[in-house]
Design a protein around this motif. Structure first.
Motif: not given
Length: 409
Positions: A137-138, A141, A278, A280-282
């Motif tokens: 995820d990172r 991003s 977003y 990484e968050r989503v």
């Protein structure tokens, strides 16, 4: 100043510095690809050939770009990211210098092939380096920021090339690219650390291609590669047909087309920015899901306007801007998902995925050319078909377990 992660500390580089290196390394190859476009008529006159012949200046570059991605990914899995990145820029500079001093079209084509083969090093290895250092995820991003250079470069390339063509000539433009690449090479040499420590122990060049067989047997990799390839197909299908429709059918000038085209590049850039903020968050799967939904809406609007709307550029570029925005949401997450299937083969996955992307884009331009009937409807139908293809590939991907996050239900 932000706190370093364990991986960043081990690599000896901060995140902002790493992003700067990768953004510049990724953008230089794309910049050189289309910087020569305004100079093609002048090249035809200088070398005494037809315009059809000089168009191979772009074709040869793309051919080298697609196949070199297979080589770079595998070699970096075996020998490491840093030495392969350095070698790629040495090849790129050599090809650029040969282009700049070319005394005939065949020599220029050889130089462009070498230039393209070296120019994709940053594109391929940037993805793998981020995946080496960060979780999926990172990495998605951060990749969103890196891939913005792949939007800015096509926007700036023709303008820069046109400026050189009107003042110092196209050779000076290529010399300038070589000089910038030399600066990037120094930056990579001094500041880019090695990030891949789980390198293979097999010897022999052909052994590196065994990775592709492993990846080709992975349904998850194929689904994510299909998602990003079909997403790429929506963009290239538009590029293949829109110039003729806007300039010949709608009667607008090439300069006006160039200004309208900035809308679709801007849409993609904003999509990548949203991904950078977003993803990484989503989460990567939800980011792809939302992107595909936006793409289907945009392509449906494009088809409706192409069939029933007035023959003006805005009816094409406004919905296509929405489609390219969705591409920005999908691409980084699909790429990082594909290279996460086998992290030990991240370089090979990046190269094979990039090869499939460019190949799909080339197929899209061929198909849209064959289907052309003097209206925008066939183009819109083909773009919609690619969007549906991306949705279908992603629907298959979420059927498989995801080690990072829970699939969308």
């Amino acid at each position: 100043m932000s706190r370093l992660t364990r991986e960043e500390a081990a690599a000896g580089i901060r995140r902002g510095e790493l992003l700067l290196v990768l953004i510049v390394a990724t953008g230089i190859g794309i910049l050189s690809m289309n910087m020569v476009l305004p100079s093609l008529p002048g090249m035809a006159d200088e070398f005494g050939v037809g315009y059809n012949a000089v168009q191979y200046v772009l074709t040869v570059f793309l051919f080298a770009l697609s196949f070199a991605q297979l080589v770079y990914g595998s070699l970096s899995d075996r020998f490491g990211r840093r030495p392969v990145m350095i070698a790629g820029f040495v090849v790129f500079i050599a090809g650029s210098l040969l282009c700049a001093v070319a005394w005939s079209l065949p020599v220029l084509l050889v130089g462009r092939f070498i230039q393209g083969a070296g120019g994709c090093a940053g594109m391929v290895l940037g993805r793998a380096i981020l995946r080496d250092l960060y979780d999926r995820d990172r990495a998605a991003s951060l990749l969103g920021y890196v891939t913005m250079s792949m939007v800015l470069a096509p926007m700036l390339g023709p303008a820069i090339g046109g400026g050189f063509e009107e003042t110092l000539g196209w050779r000076a433009g290529i010399f300038s690219v070589a000089a910038v690449a030399a600066g990037v090479l120094v930056l990579v040499w001094l500041r880019l650390p090695e990030t891949h420590y789980n390198r293979g122990v097999s010897t022999g060049f052909l052994n590196q291609f065994r990775s592709f067989t492993v990846l080709a047997r992975s349904p998850v990799f194929l689904c994510y590669a299909g998602t990003m390839s079909c997403t790429t197909g929506t963009f290239f299908a538009f590029l293949g047909a829109a110039p003729f429709i806007v300039i010949e059918v709608m009667g607008r000038g090439p300069g006006e087309f160039g200004l309208w085209a900035m809308m679709i590049a801007f849409g993609y850039m904003i999509g990548n920015f949203v991904t950078g903020r977003y993803a990484e968050r989503v989460g990567t799967r939800r980011m792809i899901f939302y992107g595909i939904l936006v793409s289907l809406v945009g392509t449906a609007i494009l088809l409706a306007l192409a069939r029933f709307g007035p023959a003006i550029p805005i009816v094409l570029f406004a919905p296509m801007m929405l489609v390219t925005f969705s591409n920005g949401l999908v691409m980084a997450s699909a790429v990082t998902s594909s290279v996460s299937v086998r992290p030990d083969l991240a370089g090979a996955a990046s190269g094979l995925g990039g090869f499939l992307q460019i190949g799909t884009g080339a197929i899209a331009t061929i198909v849209v050319g064959l289907a052309h009937d003097g209206t925008a409807v066939p183009m819109a139908l083909i773009i919609l078909a690619f969007a549906l293809g991306a949705a279908g590939c992603f629907a298959l991907a979420v059927r498989y377990p995801d080690p990072v996050e829970t699939p969308i239900h």
